[in-house]
Design a protein around this motif. Structure first.
Motif, PDB file in Angstrom:
ATOM      1  N   PRO A 194       5.771  13.736   7.569  1.00 52.69           N
ATOM      2  CA  PRO A 194       6.982  14.256   8.218  1.00 52.69           C
ATOM      3  C   PRO A 194       8.213  13.424   7.861  1.00 52.69           C
ATOM      4  N   HIS A 195       9.363  14.074   7.720  1.00 57.59           N
ATOM      5  CA  HIS A 195      10.612  13.392   7.362  1.00 57.59           C
ATOM      6  C   HIS A 195      11.289  12.856   8.625  1.00 57.59           C
ATOM      7  N   PHE A 196      10.659  11.849   9.219  1.00 57.76           N
ATOM      8  CA  PHE A 196      11.192  11.252  10.439  1.00 57.76           C
ATOM      9  C   PHE A 196      12.091  10.058  10.149  1.00 57.76           C
ATOM     10  N   PHE A 197      12.264   9.727   8.896  1.00 61.91           N
ATOM     11  CA  PHE A 197      13.063   8.566   8.510  1.00 61.91           C
ATOM     12  C   PHE A 197      13.633   8.826   7.122  1.00 61.91           C
ATOM     13  N   LYS A 198      14.662   8.067   6.757  1.00 62.47           N
ATOM     14  CA  LYS A 198      15.273   8.227   5.437  1.00 62.47           C
ATOM     15  C   LYS A 198      14.343   7.679   4.359  1.00 62.47           C
ATOM     16  N   ASP A 199      14.391   8.268   3.186  1.00 58.98           N
ATOM     17  CA  ASP A 199      13.503   7.861   2.092  1.00 58.98           C
ATOM     18  C   ASP A 199      13.621   6.373   1.791  1.00 58.98           C
ATOM     19  N   GLU A 200      14.848   5.836   1.838  1.00 58.63           N
ATOM     20  CA  GLU A 200      15.043   4.429   1.502  1.00 58.63           C
ATOM     21  C   GLU A 200      14.488   3.483   2.568  1.00 58.63           C
ATOM     22  N   ALA A 201      14.158   4.008   3.748  1.00 59.65           N
ATOM     23  CA  ALA A 201      13.590   3.174   4.812  1.00 59.65           C
ATOM     24  C   ALA A 201      12.070   3.047   4.693  1.00 59.65           C
ATOM     25  N   PHE A 202      11.446   3.890   3.849  1.00 54.28           N
ATOM     26  CA  PHE A 202       9.983   3.865   3.692  1.00 54.28           C
ATOM     27  C   PHE A 202       9.504   2.481   3.275  1.00 54.28           C
ATOM     28  N   PHE A 203       8.401   2.031   3.911  1.00 55.09           N
ATOM     29  CA  PHE A 203       7.809   0.753   3.535  1.00 55.09           C
ATOM     30  C   PHE A 203       6.416   0.937   2.931  1.00 55.09           C
ATOM     31  N   SER A 204       5.519   1.616   3.635  1.00 50.35           N
ATOM     32  CA  SER A 204       4.159   1.748   3.118  1.00 50.35           C
ATOM     33  C   SER A 204       3.466   2.962   3.717  1.00 50.35           C
ATOM     34  N   SER A 205       2.428   3.419   3.023  1.00 49.85           N
ATOM     35  CA  SER A 205       1.518   4.441   3.562  1.00 49.85           C
ATOM     36  C   SER A 205       0.102   3.931   3.312  1.00 49.85           C
ATOM     37  N   VAL A 206      -0.643   3.764   4.379  1.00 55.19           N
ATOM     38  CA  VAL A 206      -1.930   3.069   4.333  1.00 55.19           C
ATOM     39  C   VAL A 206      -3.064   4.034   4.671  1.00 55.19           C
ATOM     40  N   LEU A 207      -3.997   4.195   3.746  1.00 55.57           N
ATOM     41  CA  LEU A 207      -5.180   5.010   4.003  1.00 55.57           C
ATOM     42  C   LEU A 207      -6.190   4.183   4.795  1.00 55.57           C
ATOM     43  N   ALA A 231       0.834  -1.197   0.000  1.00 61.80           N
ATOM     44  CA  ALA A 231       0.000   0.000   0.000  1.00 61.80           C
ATOM     45  C   ALA A 231       0.873   1.254   0.000  1.00 61.80           C
ATOM     46  N   ASP A 232       0.555   2.170  -0.889  1.00 57.23           N
ATOM     47  CA  ASP A 232       1.268   3.441  -0.977  1.00 57.23           C
ATOM     48  C   ASP A 232       0.271   4.464  -1.488  1.00 57.23           C
ATOM     49  N   ILE A 233      -0.097   5.404  -0.655  1.00 55.32           N
ATOM     50  CA  ILE A 233      -1.139   6.364  -1.016  1.00 55.32           C
ATOM     51  C   ILE A 233      -0.786   7.131  -2.290  1.00 55.32           C
ATOM     52  N   ARG A 234       0.515   7.292  -2.561  1.00 56.56           N
ATOM     53  CA  ARG A 234       0.936   8.004  -3.766  1.00 56.56           C
ATOM     54  C   ARG A 234       0.604   7.222  -5.032  1.00 56.56           C
ATOM     55  N   LYS A 235       0.545   5.892  -4.933  1.00 54.71           N
ATOM     56  CA  LYS A 235       0.247   5.056  -6.096  1.00 54.71           C
ATOM     57  C   LYS A 235      -1.244   4.749  -6.210  1.00 54.71           C
ATOM     58  N   GLN A 236      -1.870   4.406  -5.086  1.00 61.63           N
ATOM     59  CA  GLN A 236      -3.280   4.015  -5.142  1.00 61.63           C
ATOM     60  C   GLN A 236      -4.244   5.200  -5.157  1.00 61.63           C
ATOM     61  N   PHE A 237      -3.813   6.319  -4.572  1.00 70.03           N
ATOM     62  CA  PHE A 237      -4.689   7.504  -4.516  1.00 70.03           C
ATOM     63  C   PHE A 237      -3.893   8.750  -4.916  1.00 70.03           C
ATOM     64  N   PRO A 238      -3.385   8.784  -6.145  1.00 69.44           N
ATOM     65  CA  PRO A 238      -2.496   9.886  -6.560  1.00 69.44           C
ATOM     66  C   PRO A 238      -3.166  11.245  -6.584  1.00 69.44           C
ATOM     67  N   PHE A 239      -4.488  11.292  -6.747  1.00 65.39           N
ATOM     68  CA  PHE A 239      -5.176  12.573  -6.874  1.00 65.39           C
ATOM     69  C   PHE A 239      -5.325  13.307  -5.543  1.00 65.39           C
ATOM     70  N   ILE A 240      -5.073  12.606  -4.426  1.00 63.18           N
ATOM     71  CA  ILE A 240      -5.165  13.276  -3.121  1.00 63.18           C
ATOM     72  C   ILE A 240      -3.849  13.225  -2.357  1.00 63.18           C
ATOM     73  N   ALA A 241      -2.872  12.476  -2.860  1.00 59.05           N
ATOM     74  CA  ALA A 241      -1.625  12.259  -2.115  1.00 59.05           C
ATOM     75  C   ALA A 241      -0.899  13.560  -1.811  1.00 59.05           C
ATOM     76  N   ALA A 242      -0.952  14.515  -2.735  1.00 60.18           N
ATOM     77  CA  ALA A 242      -0.235  15.776  -2.528  1.00 60.18           C
ATOM     78  C   ALA A 242      -0.832  16.620  -1.409  1.00 60.18           C
ATOM     79  N   ASP A 243      -2.072  16.304  -0.984  1.00 62.00           N
ATOM     80  CA  ASP A 243      -2.701  17.049   0.113  1.00 62.00           C
ATOM     81  C   ASP A 243      -2.062  16.714   1.454  1.00 62.00           C
ATOM     82  N   LEU A 244      -1.360  15.581   1.524  1.00 60.86           N
ATOM     83  CA  LEU A 244      -0.776  15.105   2.781  1.00 60.86           C
ATOM     84  C   LEU A 244       0.733  15.302   2.783  1.00 60.86           C
ATOM     85  N   LYS A 245       1.243  15.946   3.818  1.00 63.45           N
ATOM     86  CA  LYS A 245       2.682  16.079   4.019  1.00 63.45           C
ATOM     87  C   LYS A 245       3.114  15.069   5.075  1.00 63.45           C
TER      88      LYS A 245
END
Length: 315
Positions: free
Chosen positions: A134-147, A118-132
């Motif tokens: 926080p950069h609490f981890f390195k980009d390469e450590a990202f696993f998922s974003s779940v709506l 799950a990745d909100i940027r892929k499954q829901f691209p039309f609303i993903a830009a509304d959400l910021k």
């Protein structure tokens, strides 16, 4: 009686403050005043229906407020996204099981075989830009974003995750109850889930150890973020119809995680192997008479306690 402790609140947290003063404490933290974008204002039923439309989503549907994953008191149904929003908001009178059913969406990847993370940027691209996020981890450590979208009063089963995560509460209020990993022996586990479904009124005769646990708790408002460290048990109760986004990341070396894990809930590879060995040891001990089983079971516990239990490394 279960003891309570309030989750500490931090305001205006920067990435540096998070890493240096919150993350390394390995305890939950409620974060307020962080800019998460325009989603708290924009993500109304009307806006989301317009942006996402009739995209099919798989939803938990139940006649019960307390969802039970172990005994499956819900069914999975596929709904157009805009219809899900109508049902959750009460503007639609349609139903699957009864007029008073409850809904819970945990977004999935678009792969129908369930192999996409799950990745909100892929499954829901039309609303993903509304959400910021926080950069609490390195980009390469990202696993998922779940709506996540749920009906008021829906309570999710208590469980733990193997990755650190933040829950961003976009709209609605939510109560979060959490329990330390060291409480595991009092949680009556089946895999990563607790059998104690009603944490507010637990059956003392069935779950006597649960009464001794320390419960960490907070109420999340729209715009709040909670940091949930890996292995902390957590239980959520929606006080309103709600929308949230979970973001998971890998904070341990990559090789410790199962590459086939699309939900982020499979135990780390060494732990999974150790659990399987324990299952095998159980089968071996079952071939012995009762008093011998008891004796060698206690010996195994003593080995684990002497060598490993109670040891906490600083991350």
């Amino acid at each position: 009686m279960v003891k309570y402790k309030e989750v500490p609140i931090y305001t205006d947290v920067t990435p540096e403050l998070f890493i240096n003063s919150i993350w390394n404490r390995r305890e939950p933290a409620l974060l307020r005043g962080i800019d998460i974008g325009e989603c708290t204002a924009k993500w109304t039923t009307e806006y989301l229906s317009e942006k996402i439309g009739a995209l099919d989503v798989k939803v938990h549907v139940s006649q019960h407020e307390k969802l039970d994953f172990i005994n499956k008191n819900f069914v999975y149904k596929t709904l157009p996204f805009n219809e899900l929003l109508e049902r959750v908001s009460g503007t639609s009178k349609a139903f699957f099981l009864s007029p008073n059913e409850y809904y819970y969406l945990r977004s999935l990847g678009l792969d129908p075989r369930g192999r996409e993370i799950a990745d909100i940027r892929k499954q829901f691209p039309f609303i993903a830009a509304d959400l910021k996020i926080p950069h609490f981890f390195k980009d390469e450590a990202f696993f998922s974003s779940v709506l996540r979208i749920g009906s008021k009063n829906v309570q999710l089963w208590t469980h733990y995750d193997v990755m650190d995560n933040i829950l961003i509460q976009v709209r609605g209020r939510k109560r979060i109850a959490l329990f330390k990993p060291s409480e595991a022996l009092s949680m009556y586990l089946v895999g990563d889930k607790s059998r104690v479904l009603d944490i507010d009124n637990p059956d003392a005769s069935e779950f006597p150890k649960f009464s001794s646990v320390l419960r960490h708790e907070c109420i999340m408002e729209s715009g709040d973020i909670i940091f949930i460290p890996a292995l902390w048990f957590h239980n959520t109760l929606a006080l309103d119809n709600g929308i949230a986004v979970n973001v998971f990341w890998k904070h341990l070396p990559e090789e410790l995680y199962d590459k086939k894990d699309v939900y982020g809930n499979k135990d780390h590879i060494p732990a999974a192997r150790a659990i399987q060995m324990t299952e095998n040891a159980t089968k071996l001990l079952e071939t012995l008479p009762g008093e011998y089983r008891d004796f060698y079971c206690r010996r195994m516990i003593a080995i684990l306690e002497n060598k490993l239990c109670g040891q906490e490394d600083k991350i």
